[in-house]
Structure formats: structure tokens, C-alpha cells
Design a protein around this motif. Structure first.
Motif, short mmCIF file in Angstrom:
data_model
loop_
_atom_site.label_atom_id
_atom_site.label_comp_id
_atom_site.label_asym_id
_atom_site.label_seq_id
_atom_site.Cartn_x
_atom_site.Cartn_y
_atom_site.Cartn_z
N ARG A 159 0.83 -1.21 0.00
CA ARG A 159 0.00 0.00 0.00
C ARG A 159 0.87 1.26 0.00
O ARG A 159 0.60 2.21 -0.74
CB ARG A 159 -0.93 -0.01 1.21
CG ARG A 159 -1.98 1.09 1.16
CD ARG A 159 -2.80 1.09 2.39
NE ARG A 159 -1.96 1.51 3.51
CZ ARG A 159 -2.43 1.86 4.69
NH1 ARG A 159 -3.72 1.81 4.93
NH2 ARG A 159 -1.63 2.25 5.64
N TYR A 188 1.87 -6.43 -3.97
CA TYR A 188 0.48 -6.88 -3.77
C TYR A 188 0.35 -8.36 -4.13
O TYR A 188 -0.29 -9.13 -3.42
CB TYR A 188 -0.51 -6.07 -4.62
CG TYR A 188 -0.89 -4.72 -4.06
CD1 TYR A 188 -1.34 -4.57 -2.76
CD2 TYR A 188 -0.84 -3.59 -4.87
CE1 TYR A 188 -1.72 -3.33 -2.25
CE2 TYR A 188 -1.21 -2.34 -4.38
CZ TYR A 188 -1.65 -2.22 -3.08
OH TYR A 188 -2.03 -0.99 -2.60
N GLU A 198 -8.46 -6.60 3.52
CA GLU A 198 -7.17 -6.14 2.99
C GLU A 198 -6.80 -6.93 1.74
O GLU A 198 -6.24 -6.37 0.80
CB GLU A 198 -6.09 -6.26 4.06
CG GLU A 198 -6.28 -5.27 5.19
CD GLU A 198 -5.31 -5.44 6.34
OE1 GLU A 198 -5.31 -4.54 7.20
OE2 GLU A 198 -4.58 -6.45 6.40
N GLN A 208 -6.76 -2.73 -5.96
CA GLN A 208 -5.65 -1.88 -6.41
C GLN A 208 -4.97 -2.49 -7.62
O GLN A 208 -4.60 -1.77 -8.55
CB GLN A 208 -4.65 -1.68 -5.26
CG GLN A 208 -5.20 -0.83 -4.13
CD GLN A 208 -5.77 0.49 -4.60
OE1 GLN A 208 -6.99 0.67 -4.66
NE2 GLN A 208 -4.91 1.41 -4.96
#
Length: 195
Positions: A39, A54, A67, A74
């Protein structure tokens, strides 16, 4: 004062990133730390590294479902050619959240897939605002998914559904001009919008 505040914020983020890099080397299997590191890379604009991190995070066991879904969402932005795959995985990781459904609805809208937009926006409007977390996208809990559900219902010729969705959305978001306009357009009319 504003400039000094931004500079302090940038310095803090740089410090956080450096600490997370060190922690990553010391505990490569710590899923939660990997999420924060990915992040922070993303926030720092280091997209290629964020994608890698990620994915590394998602390959680890554990981690909080919200999460994990955030990481997938994302990735859908960082790898647009794979957006739908990442959004479907985000939905699978945390199906009680509205964010993935909302983004899937938008993906369908952008492709003029009214049935898909209706399907996913109807999931999105079931969201409970009190279920938001630090990994939530506040806009997904607002009136926009209601607008999409109404418009996609109308595009499919489901005018009575469009009116009901708009009225229900207006009860949830009183005073929203867009929903009020849609509620008026589809009120008491099953043959199409009022002219």
C-alpha cells in the motif's frame, strides 16, 4: 503552513516505507506487513513495485479478507488489462463488501453491458455503511451504485424496478438530486420514463 504540512507528510511516508522495507527483509512471510508495504509503495507512486508486492502479499496465507480484497482492487487499477479478473477475485476474497461489486458494475457500464451493470450494482446497493473499514472506498457506499442500478434497470426495460431502486436510494440518501430526478422520471410508470 500547508507546504510544511505536506513536507512532513511526505517525510513520514518515506520513513514508513523505509521501515516496511526493512521489516519485509526480516519477516518475508508476514502477510499484514506485506499489505502495508504494498500500500505504501502504491501511495508513493511506485506502481511496478506495488504490483509485485500486492501479488506477493496475495500469495501468502492469511491476511484480513478486506485487505486482500483491497489488494485485488488496487491491482485492477494498476493492471487495467486484468481488471475484471482482479475485481472478481476481490469479490471472492470479501463478498460482503460493496467495493468490488461497485467497480464491476462500472466496468460493465463502460462496456455497455447493462445486464452485468444491473447485476453488480444490485449487489453494491446492499452494502451496509457501518461495515466500512480502513480498506474501504467510501464512494462505493454512497448514492452512485444506486444511480447505476436504476439506470441499468431502465436500460433493460425494467422501469418499475428502476423507479423502486431510485425511491429506495432516495430514502437512504435524502436530498440527492440525481436520485430524486430518477425517482421522478420512473415514478408510477411501468412503460418507460415520464416524458
Amino acid at each position: 503552513i500547508v507546504q510544511a504540512g505536506r513536507q512532513r507528510e511526505a517525510t513520514r511516508r518515506d520513513d514508513d516505507l523505509a521501515l516496511l522495507e526493512t521489516a519485509g527483509r526480516e519477516a518475508p512471510g508476514d502477510a499484514r506487513m506485506r499489505w502495508y508495504y504494498a500500500r505504501e509503495l502504491d501511495y508513493a507512486g511506485r506502481s511496478a513495485e506495488a504490483v509485485e508486492e500486492y501479488k506477493r502479499y496475495l500469495s501468502l496465507p492469511g491476511g484480513w479478507a478486506r485487505e486482500r480484497a483491497f489488494a485485488c482492487r488496487q491491482l485492477s487499477l494498476l493492471e487495467p488489462s486484468e481488471a475484471r479478473i482482479w475485481l472478481l477475485r476481490a469479490f471472492t476474497e470479501s463478498p460482503d463488501e460493496t467495493e468490488a461489486a461497485s467497480r464491476l458494475a462500472w466496468d460493465c457500464i463502460s462496456k455497455r453491458d447493462h445486464a452485468g451493470a444491473f447485476y453488480w450494482s444490485c449487489f453494491a446497493i446492499q452494502a451496509r455503511p457501518e461495515s466500512q473499514s480502513h480498506a474501504s472506498d467510501a464512494e462505493a457506499y454512497g448514492p452512485t451504485p444506486w444511480k447505476w442500478a436504476c439506470e441499468s434497470a431502465a436500460a433493460l426495460g425494467k422501469y418499475a424496478d428502476a423507479g423502486k431502486i431510485a425511491r429506495d436510494g432516495l430514502r437512504r440518501f435524502p436530498g440527492n438530486a440525481t436520485l430524486a430526478s430518477l425517482a421522478a422520471a420512473y415514478s408510477f410508470d411501468t412503460d418507460g420514463p415520464e416524458r
